[in-house]
Design a protein around this motif. Structure first.
Motif, PDB file in Angstrom:
ATOM      1  N   HIS A 177       0.460   3.753  -1.673  1.00  8.79           N
ATOM      2  CA  HIS A 177      -0.390   4.940  -1.834  1.00  8.79           C
ATOM      3  C   HIS A 177      -0.835   5.513  -0.488  1.00  8.79           C
ATOM      4  CE1 HIS A 177      -3.171   1.563  -1.479  1.00  8.79           C
ATOM      5  NE2 HIS A 177      -4.093   2.422  -1.085  1.00  8.79           N
ATOM      6  N   TYR A 223       8.050   3.631  -7.114  1.00 11.36           N
ATOM      7  CA  TYR A 223       7.949   5.090  -7.219  1.00 11.36           C
ATOM      8  C   TYR A 223       8.487   5.670  -8.524  1.00 11.36           C
ATOM      9  CZ  TYR A 223       7.012   4.222  -2.351  1.00 11.36           C
ATOM     10  OH  TYR A 223       6.480   3.714  -1.201  1.00 11.36           O
ATOM     11  N   SER A 264      -3.532   0.067  -7.887  1.00  7.67           N
ATOM     12  CA  SER A 264      -3.287   0.996  -6.776  1.00  7.67           C
ATOM     13  C   SER A 264      -2.081   1.881  -7.025  1.00  7.67           C
ATOM     14  CB  SER A 264      -3.095   0.226  -5.461  1.00  7.67           C
ATOM     15  OG  SER A 264      -1.801  -0.347  -5.380  1.00  7.67           O
ATOM     16  N   LEU A 265      -1.228   1.516  -7.973  1.00  5.82           N
ATOM     17  CA  LEU A 265      -0.008   2.280  -8.243  1.00  5.82           C
ATOM     18  C   LEU A 265      -0.230   3.435  -9.217  1.00  5.82           C
ATOM     19  CD1 LEU A 265       2.557  -0.664  -8.440  1.00  5.82           C
ATOM     20  CD2 LEU A 265       2.029   0.806  -6.487  1.00  5.82           C
ATOM     21  N   GLN A 266      -1.466   3.631  -9.652  1.00  2.00           N
ATOM     22  CA  GLN A 266      -1.750   4.721 -10.585  1.00  2.00           C
ATOM     23  C   GLN A 266      -1.332   6.082 -10.041  1.00  2.00           C
ATOM     24  OE1 GLN A 266      -5.946   3.197 -11.552  1.00  2.00           O
ATOM     25  NE2 GLN A 266      -5.425   4.489 -13.289  1.00  2.00           N
ATOM     26  N   SER A 267      -1.501   6.291  -8.756  1.00  2.00           N
ATOM     27  CA  SER A 267      -1.153   7.588  -8.171  1.00  2.00           C
ATOM     28  C   SER A 267       0.216   7.564  -7.503  1.00  2.00           C
ATOM     29  CB  SER A 267      -2.215   7.985  -7.144  1.00  2.00           C
ATOM     30  OG  SER A 267      -2.257   7.024  -6.099  1.00  2.00           O
ATOM     31  N   VAL A 268       0.942   6.468  -7.669  1.00  2.00           N
ATOM     32  CA  VAL A 268       2.210   6.285  -6.965  1.00  2.00           C
ATOM     33  C   VAL A 268       3.409   6.313  -7.908  1.00  2.00           C
ATOM     34  CG1 VAL A 268       3.568   4.662  -5.569  1.00  2.00           C
ATOM     35  CG2 VAL A 268       1.118   4.950  -5.114  1.00  2.00           C
ATOM     36  N   THR A 269       3.326   5.585  -9.023  1.00  2.00           N
ATOM     37  CA  THR A 269       4.483   5.387  -9.893  1.00  2.00           C
ATOM     38  C   THR A 269       4.630   6.506 -10.914  1.00  2.00           C
ATOM     39  OG1 THR A 269       4.196   2.992  -9.699  1.00  2.00           O
ATOM     40  CG2 THR A 269       5.619   3.778 -11.470  1.00  2.00           C
ATOM     41  N   ASN A 271       0.810  -1.219   0.000  1.00  2.00           N
ATOM     42  CA  ASN A 271       0.000   0.000   0.000  1.00  2.00           C
ATOM     43  C   ASN A 271       0.842   1.269   0.000  1.00  2.00           C
ATOM     44  OD1 ASN A 271      -3.029  -0.829   0.380  1.00  2.00           O
ATOM     45  ND2 ASN A 271      -1.816  -2.246   1.620  1.00  2.00           N
ATOM     46  N   GLU A 273       0.277   7.274   2.518  1.00  2.00           N
ATOM     47  CA  GLU A 273       1.472   8.040   2.882  1.00  2.00           C
ATOM     48  C   GLU A 273       1.927   7.784   4.309  1.00  2.00           C
ATOM     49  OE1 GLU A 273       1.175  12.174   1.901  1.00  2.00           O
ATOM     50  OE2 GLU A 273       0.422  11.737  -0.109  1.00  2.00           O
ATOM     51  N   ASP A 332     -10.733   4.715   3.208  1.00  2.00           N
ATOM     52  CA  ASP A 332      -9.496   4.528   2.448  1.00  2.00           C
ATOM     53  C   ASP A 332      -9.495   3.102   1.941  1.00  2.00           C
ATOM     54  OD1 ASP A 332      -8.484   7.047   2.946  1.00  2.00           O
ATOM     55  OD2 ASP A 332      -7.041   6.404   4.476  1.00  2.00           O
TER      56      ASP A 332
END
Length: 198
Positions: free
Chosen positions: A53, A100, A84-89, A51, A55, A64
């Motif tokens: 995403h 990241y 879930s990595l759409q907003s992370v990578t 997880n 923080e 969440d």
């Protein structure tokens, strides 16, 4: 007009895919990461690693979403983790800091490693692994390989996520995106898929 309709259809498919995800847990009042880990028979360290995403794992809010491991749906778990990595990578060619900062093949290598499959680092080598699949044979969690070169050397990799959709860490402008397998680019450059036992 056709582009607007196509975008709306993809949005509907993404919503359907997201709502049917079994590896997503939505935080309830009183939950902590430790409680959720225990509920799903996971270690806290594993839950936190799935997880990125979140923080601050010590501060989670009601509703969440948390990626968990299910007992019998590893391919769904893998796909949910990829989503879930759409907003992370962030895409970085040759980047070695997944999830990241990496490229398409570093991204797929990282995701599959989380689920017990060790892939080579580059897409052309990943394309030599697993059981080859045609476009019509693609199933949830299969790798998808593409070439934009005349000699058909593999230049890109993504993951099939079901409902005629695929996900990939595309490029520096788009990062991780969910796209239709019936899109022009996919149809033009797709060569084959590969299936791994999870």
């Amino acid at each position: 007009m056709k582009k607007i309709i196509a975008a709306a259809l993809v949005a509907v498919f993404v919503t359907i895919s997201a709502s049917s995800a079994n590896a997503e847990y939505y935080v309830k009042k009183g939950d902590t990461m430790a409680k959720i880990a225990k509920q799903f028979n996971m270690s806290l360290a594993d839950l936190i690693s799935l997880n990125p995403h979140i923080e601050n794992p010590n501060k989670i809010d009601v509703n969440d979403y948390i990626i968990v491991r299910t007992k019998d749906q590893k391919k769904r778990d893998l796909v949910d983790y990829a989503r879930s990595l759409q907003s992370v990578t962030a895409y970085k060619y040759g980047g070695n800091n997944p999830p990241y900062s990496t490229d398409c093949s570093g991204w797929t290598q990282h995701i599959y490693k989380k689920f017990g499959v060790n892939l080579p680092r580059v897409s052309s080598e990943q394309a030599r692994t697993g059981q080859p699949m045609t476009f019509k044979q693609l199933q949830l969690g299969d790798l998808m390989f593409f070439s934009t070169r005349a000699d058909k050397v593999i230049t890109h990799v993504g993951i099939y996520i079901g409902n005629d959709l695929w996900i990939s860490n595309l490029n520096e402008e788009k990062d991780v995106q969910i796209l239709s397998t019936w899109g022009t680019w996919c149809q033009k450059y797709f060569l084959w898929g590969a299936r791994h036992n999870l």
